[in-house]
Scaffold this active site. Structure first.
Site, short mmCIF file in Angstrom:
data_model
loop_
_atom_site.label_atom_id
_atom_site.label_comp_id
_atom_site.label_asym_id
_atom_site.label_seq_id
_atom_site.Cartn_x
_atom_site.Cartn_y
_atom_site.Cartn_z
N LYS A 10 -66.45 78.27 35.43
CA LYS A 10 -67.63 78.24 36.32
C LYS A 10 -68.79 79.05 35.76
O LYS A 10 -69.44 79.82 36.47
CB LYS A 10 -67.26 78.73 37.72
N ARG A 11 -69.09 78.86 34.48
CA ARG A 11 -70.18 79.58 33.86
C ARG A 11 -71.52 78.90 34.16
O ARG A 11 -71.57 77.70 34.41
CB ARG A 11 -69.98 79.66 32.35
#
Length: 282
Positions: free
Chosen positions: A103-104
């Site tokens: 989830k960057r």
């Protein structure tokens, strides 16, 4: 949709092929402390490694795609990341698609650094796909889109998650479309522009909660859809089929908690995957 024959298969093509063979199921490796304890393991890096490698043994030849939750490795620092490197390498060696649930999301060179970390061909953390957040702008994710195209990897963008804190933001209307719908539509345009043939499947997918009352329309995405919330959180195979009715072969249920609760025995975990995957076949 069928796999492209005139160009190298995209991540989407490979994922669809795996789904036809094994069922459209993504299984998580989520070494939460309470699960380590439930499996009789120590809540440390040794327990993390044992838990994770049992999952690899159980899932690598039964699930279409396996999704390590990066946060539970990161909490153990560098030794936890070393275990994650082992997990990703082991999945790769067994020809199982991997999705790093990282989830960057950032801008410029920082986003490029994340892209290299998770999808770069020489990175020890290399996965087949990665999750990213679009809420600094979908365009800010261009570095990860670019490296995915270069390496044949995939990207899953958080479009419409089901946690209550996100729904209000994702449902906001801009020029008559919700924020979530705008994310889906932009990715659909990018997939359409990148596909070598009309029957290819794009490498850019979305994450859409299967429990949502008002999900975005996915008909023109041309890419895979990851659907969390199935099983322990209440969504059903029927919900998945309804959400992906325009292209059911692109919808992959994400089931983690219900399957991991079958552990710690590898045979029981394998059976849980096979039985669950059977619910997501044509």
């Amino acid at each position: 949709m069928t796999q492209s024959t005139n160009a190298a298969p995209t991540f989407g093509d490979r994922l669809v092929a795996a789904g036809r063979q094994r069922g459209r199921l993504c299984v998580g490796i989520d070494p939460h402390p309470h699960l380590l304890e439930a499996w009789g393991l120590s809540v440390d890096v040794d327990g993390l490694r044992t838990f994770s490698m049992r999952c690899v043994e159980a899932f690598a030849d039964t699930a279409a795609v396996v999704k390590p939750q990066v946060a539970f490795f990161e909490r153990c620092g560098s030794r936890g990341f070393a275990v994650l490197e082992e997990v990703l390498a082991a999945l790769r060696e067994q020809s199982c698609l991997s999705l790093a649930d990282a989830k960057r999301g950032d801008i410029g060179s920082t986003m490029a650094g994340y892209a290299e970390a998770w999808l770069g061909e020489d990175s020890p953390l290399r996965a087949d796909a990665v999750t990213v957040s679009p809420y600094l702008g979908v365009g800010a994710l261009s570095p990860v889109f670019d490296i995915a195209e270069k390496t044949g990897a995939g990207v899953f963008v958080l479009a419409a998650t089901s946690n209550p804190e996100a729904v209000a933001l994702q449902s906001l209307s801009v020029d008559g479309r919700s924020v979530a719908q705008r994310v889906v539509d932009e990715l659909g345009q990018r997939n359409a522009a990148a596909m070598a043939t009309d029957d290819a499947v794009g490498a850019l997918g979305v994450v859409v909660g299967a429990t949502l009352d008002a999900p975005p329309v996915l008909d023109l995405l041309h890419g895979p859809v990851l659907l969390p919330g199935v099983g322990a959180q209440g969504a059903t195979p029927a919900d998945v089929r309804q959400l992906t009715s325009a292209a059911p072969e692109l919808g992959f249920a994400n089931v983690s908690r219900a399957i991991l609760s079958a552990g710690p025995d590898v045979a029981d975990l394998r059976k849980a995957v096979i039985d669950t995957a059977a619910e997501f076949r044509d």
